[in-house]
Design an enzyme around this catalytic site. Structure first.
Site, mmCIF file in Angstrom:
data_model
loop_
_atom_site.group_PDB
_atom_site.id
_atom_site.type_symbol
_atom_site.label_atom_id
_atom_site.label_comp_id
_atom_site.label_asym_id
_atom_site.label_seq_id
_atom_site.Cartn_x
_atom_site.Cartn_y
_atom_site.Cartn_z
ATOM 1 N N GLU A 156 74.227 43.526 -60.670
ATOM 2 C CA GLU A 156 74.522 43.695 -62.006
ATOM 3 C C GLU A 156 75.266 42.633 -62.368
ATOM 4 O OE1 GLU A 156 76.870 47.233 -62.711
ATOM 5 O OE2 GLU A 156 75.540 48.602 -61.874
ATOM 6 N N GLN A 207 70.793 55.055 -56.845
ATOM 7 C CA GLN A 207 70.106 53.982 -57.415
ATOM 8 C C GLN A 207 69.425 53.059 -56.452
ATOM 9 O OE1 GLN A 207 73.232 51.982 -59.525
ATOM 10 N NE2 GLN A 207 73.481 53.697 -60.975
ATOM 11 N N ARG A 238 82.992 40.733 -58.216
ATOM 12 C CA ARG A 238 83.613 40.185 -59.486
ATOM 13 C C ARG A 238 84.075 41.365 -60.200
ATOM 14 N NH1 ARG A 238 83.116 39.075 -64.682
ATOM 15 N NH2 ARG A 238 85.005 38.089 -65.847
ATOM 16 N N ASP A 271 84.298 44.708 -62.261
ATOM 17 C CA ASP A 271 84.061 44.985 -63.720
ATOM 18 C C ASP A 271 84.994 46.096 -64.188
ATOM 19 O OD1 ASP A 271 82.394 46.799 -61.822
ATOM 20 O OD2 ASP A 271 82.667 48.063 -63.570
#
Length: 722
Positions: free
Chosen positions: A591, A294, A532, A534
Site C-alpha cells: 500500500e 486480500q 512505515r 500508517d
C-alpha cells in the site's frame, strides 16, 4: 496464608566443565535491584543440583519443593534449610526436569536451569508433568490480562515465546473441545501480539496441540487487517487451525490434521484480512479456506487432493506446493521453489540437550523439507556450546563480543537497546530470534547507523527479528558494504522472518534512509514486512509525514537476489528499488503512504510523475523476473488530490519481466492511475490486472540518478573485518 510468587532476576552466563554446569552473575541493573538473585548448578558427575539465593522473607527456614516442570501438577518436598544454599542429591534424571520452589513466609521463588538459561520471557511446557489444559490456561490468561488480544496489545512492550516439549506415551496438549476455534466450546489456545509458539520435537508430529485461534481486535473480531506480530512453528494442530492474521505473522513447519481457515468467522459480515505467510507445511484432512483475505503467500506445502480455489481476493501465490489451486486471475501456482533454506529452529535432541537445527540449502524443491520420520537435511548445533543466549538487557556490546568469539546468537524474547549496530562479520554466523517480532532491536540516540550490519560473507543467517526505530538511523538492516561483490552462489546469505518498523511508537521526529539495503550478491529473503507505520500509539494525521520519515523500504544493489513473500508498505519514495541484475521476487504486497499531504510533496522523476511506484526496477537493469505483485491505493490522509501514476515501473527490455500484477483502491479519493508503465487501467474503475509485461507497449520511465545512502564510518570498537 496465601503465597505470592516473585519473578526472579537471573542474568547468568553458563560456563561448562566436564563435570558440571556452573554459572556466574552479571551486575544488577537499576530497575532490577529489588528482585531476588539466585543460581542453580548441575553437577553431571555426581548428578546433583545445588541452589543458592539471596536472603528474602523475615524469619524461619527456607522450604524447598521440586516439580518436573514449572507448572507441574505436583511439587514434592525435598528439604528445608536456614542457609542460602541447598543441594538436591536425588534430582529427577533429566536435569531440565527439576524446577524448585523456594518458600519463606509468604514469598516463593522458582529456580530452574531452563529459567537460568533462557530468562523470564520463555515459557516451557511438559505434558509429562502437566495436565493437557495447563498451557492453554496460562497462555489465554496472558492473552486477556496483559493486552495481547485487545487494541492496546498492538503496542504492548511485552514479548514472549511458548515452547512445548515433545509428547510422551501418546499424550497430547489437546484438552478436548469441538467446533470452530473461535468458539468457547473449542477450548482453543489464543495467541496474541508479539508471541510465538514453538515445538521442541524433531518433527511437527512430536508436539500435538488442540485448536489454535488468533482473535482479531477490530470490527468486533471480523477485521483481521491489524492482527500482526505472532508466529508458530514445528507443531501439529489436531483440531481447528484458525490463523486469522495479516502481516508479520509466520506459520512454518506445520502438520495440520483438521479444518483450517485464515479469515475470521466471528459475527456475520465483513470478514477480511491482509495476510499472510505459511511455509513448509502439510494439511492432511481438508483443503483450507482463505475466504476474504486480500492476499497470501504459501510455500512448499502439501494440500489434500483437488485443484479448486481456496479463497482470497486479489493475489494468492502458491510456490512449490502439492495440489495448489489452478491458475486464474487471483491464484498464481509456481511449480517449484528455485532455492531455499528453511529457518533454523530450537529443539531437544535424543540426548536431552537443547540444540538448533540449521536446515540445508535446497534447489527446485516441491513440498516440505521434513517427513513423518525425518527432520530433513541440515546440521545440528549444540545450543550451549555453539551459541550465545541473549536476554533482555543485553546490548550490542555483549552481542558483538559473542559474534567475534565465534558464537551464533539466540535471542530470547525482549527489547535490545543498541548503541551501535549488531555486526555480523564472519562466515556462517547466525542471528536467530525466538519467534518473529517477539525480539525487538532498538537503536539508541548514540546509534546513527542502524540495527544490523551483515558483512559480505558466505552463509550468514538472520532470522526472526523486529527492527524498531525510536531514533534516526541510516538503515535498519544492511547486508554487504557498498563495494560488496563476492560470489555466494554455493552458500547464499539468508534473511527470514524479518520485520522493519518505522514510526508509530515514538513521539519525536525521526529520519531513516532505508529500512533495508541488500548490497551482497546471492541473498535469499524469505518473508519480510517492511513497514512505515500508517497508524500507531502516537498522533497521526499531518504529523506523521514529518515525524515518521523513511524514503525506501528496500534497496537491492546486489545481483542474483531472490525474495519470497515481500510485504512493503507506506514508504515516502520508491518502496522497493531494484538496481541489481537477475533479481527475482515471488509475491509483493504493497500500500502506498496514506499521508502524502499533496501531490507536490509526492512526485518522482524530477517532479514529472505523480507519486512513486511500489516496485521500481531501474532502467539500467538488463535482467529481472518477478511474479504475483499487488499494490492497493489507500490515500486517506491527503488533501484529496494525490494520485500515483504507476503501480510498477520497469525498463522496456527483453529480459525484464513482471507477471500477475494487480491494483485496486481500498479507501480514500486518490488512485493508482496505471498498473505498469502507463498501461493497464486505473483503480478509479475497480480492480485492474496485467498478466505479464515484458518489453511492452507502455512508456519506459525517465532515466534517474538514485540517491543511495552514503558510506558510513563505524564505531571504533566494531570495525568491520574486511
Amino acid at each position: 496464608m496465601s503465597t505470592k510468587v516473585i519473578p526472579v532476576f537471573t542474568a547468568l552466563m553458563f560456563m561448562l566443565t566436564p563435570g558440571s554446569f556452573a554459572t556466574s552473575y552479571s551486575p544488577y541493573k537499576k530497575q532490577q535491584e529489588n528482585k531476588i538473585e539466585n543460581k542453580i548448578v548441575y553437577n553431571k558427575k555426581k548428578h546433583s543440583v545445588t541452589l543458592s539465593w539471596s536472603a528474602f522473607g523475615s524469619s524461619g527456614n527456607y522450604v524447598i519443593t521440586r516439580g518436573g516442570s514449572r507448572l507441574a501438577s505436583d511439587f514434592v518436598p525435598v528439604g528445608s534449610t536456614s542457609r542460602l544454599t541447598f543441594t538436591d542429591n536425588k534430582p529427577n534424571a533429566d536435569k531440565y526436569e527439576n524446577y524448585y520452589k523456594i518458600t519463606r513466609n509468604d514469598i516463593t521463588i522458582i529456580v530452574s536451569l531452563e529459567k537460568q538459561i533462557f530468562g523470564d520471557n520463555m515459557y516451557f511446557y511438559d505434558r509429562k508433568y502437566e495436565k493437557a489444559e495447563t498451557p492453554r490456561n496460562e497462555m489465554n490468561s496472558h492473552f486477556s490480562s496483559i493486552g495481547q488480544g485487545g487494541p492496546n496489545g498492538e503496542w504492548t512492550t511485552k514479548r514472549q515465546a511458548y515452547y512445548f516439549k515433545a509428547n510422551v506415551n501418546g499424550q497430547t496438549y489437546d484438552s478436548g473441545g469441538s467446533g470452530s476455534a473461535s468458539s468457547a466450546e473449542a477450548n482453543s489456545i489464543e495467541l496474541g501480539f508479539y508471541s510465538h509458539i514453538g515445538g521442541l520435537g524433531k518433527i511437527p508430529a512430536d508436539v500435538k496441540l488442540g485448536a489454535i485461534f488468533t482473535r482479531p481486535h477490530l470490527s468486533g473480531g471480523a477485521n483481521a487487517t491489524c492482527t500482526f506480530w505472532r508466529s508458530i512453528e514445528n507443531v501439529t494442530v489436531m483440531r481447528d487451525f484458525s490463523w486469522t492474521v495479516s502481516q508479520s505473522t509466520s506459520a512454518r513447519r506445520m502438520l495440520i490434521e483438521s479444518t483450517s481457515k485464515y479469515i475470521s468467522d466471528i459475527g456475520s459480515s465483513n470478514f477480511w484480512g491482509s495476510g499472510g505467510f505459511i511455509a513448509d507445511a502439510c494439511y492432511t484432512s481438508s483443503r483450507p479456506n482463505w475466504g476474504g483475505q486480500q492476499q497470501w503467500y504459501t510455500r512448499n506445502t502439501v494440500f489434500p487432493s483437488g485443484s479448486g480455489a481456496m479463497g482470497g481476493s486479489y493475489n494468492m501465490v502458491w510456490q512449490g506446493c502439492v495440489n495448489p489451486p489452478q491458475a486464474d486471475n487471483i491464484n498464481s501456482p509456481i511449480p517449484a521453489t528455485p532455492i531455499i533454506r528453511e529457518k533454523p529452529f530450537l529443539f531437544i535432541d535424543d540426548d536431552g540437550e537443547y540444540k538448533v537445527f540449521v536446515p540445508a540449502w535446497q534447489k527446485d524443491r516441491v513440498g516440505p523439507s521434513w517427513s513423518t520420520t525425518d527432520m530433513g537435511k541440515g546440521k545440528v548445533q549444540d545450543l550451549l556450546t555453539n551459541w550465545y543466549i541473549a536476554k533482555e538487557g543485553d546490548t550490542d556490546v555483549e552481542i558483538n563480543k559473542a559474534l567475534k568469539a565465534g558464537k551464533n546468537v539466540f535471542f530470547t524474547p525482549g527489547h535490545y537497546s543498541l548503541n551501535a549496530p549488531i555486526q555480523v562479520n564472519r562466515k556462517d554466523a547466525i542471528l536467530l530470534g525466538a519467534g518473529i517480532a517477539s525480539v525487538t532491536l532498538e537503536p539508541t540516540e548514540k546509534n546513527t547507523w542502524g540495527c544490523i550490519y551483515a558483512d559480505d560473507k558466505d552463509g550468514i543467517v538472520i532470522a526472526g527479528l523486529l527492527m524498531d526505530s525510536f531514533n534516526s538511523t541510516t538503515y535498519q538492516v544492511r547486508v554487504g558494504n557498498e563495494e560488496a561483490n563476492a560470489d555466494h552462489a554455493a552458500n547464499p546469505i539468508l534473511l527470514t522472518d524479518i520485520t522493519c518498523r518505522v514510526g508509530g511508537v515514538q513521539s519525536k521526529n525521526i529520519q531513516i534512509q532505508a529500512s533495508m539495503q541488500i548490497n551482497s550478491n546471492n541473498v535469499v529473503g524469505d518473508h519480510f514486512w517492511l513497514w512505515r507505520a500508517d497508524h500507531g500509539s502516537q498522533r497521526g494525521g499531518n504529523a506523521r509525514w514529518v515525524r515518521d520519515r523513511c524514503k525506501n523500504g528496500l534497496i537491492v544493489t546486489g545481483d542474483d537476489v531472490t525474495l519470497y513473500a515481500l510485504f512493503a508498505e507506506h514508504y515516502q519514495e520508491y518502496e522497493v528499488l531494484w538496481l541489481g541484475e537477475r533479481g527475482r521476487t515471488y509475491f509483493l504486497q504493497n500500500e502506498p503512504p496514506y499521508d502524502a499531504p499533496n501531490q507536490a510533496s509526492w512526485s518522482s522523476q524530477g517532479g514529472r510523475v505523480d507519486g512513486y511506484a511500489a516496485f521500481k526496477v531501474a532502467n539500467t537493469v538488463k535482467e529481472h523476473h518477478s511474479i504475483g505483485m499487488g499494490s492497493y491505493a489507500v490515500f486517506t490522509g491527503t488533501d484529496g488530490n494525490v494520485n500515483k501514476k504507476n503501480g510498477f515501473e520497469i525498463p522496456n527490455s527483453p529480459n525484464v519481466t513482471l507477471e500477475k500484477m494487480c491494483i485496486t483502491r481500498f479507501a480514500g479519493p486518490g488512485n493508482i492511475q496505471n498498473v505498469i508503465n502507463g498501461i493497464g487501467g486505473s483503480t478509479a474503475t475497480g480492480v485492474n490486472r496485467v498478466p505479464s509485461y515484458n518489453n511492452g507497449a507502455g512508456t519506459q520511465p525517465y532515466d534517474e540518478e538514485f540517491r543511495l545512502p552514503n558510506r558510513e564510518s563505524y564505531p571504533a570498537y566494531i570495525i568491520m573485518d574486511k
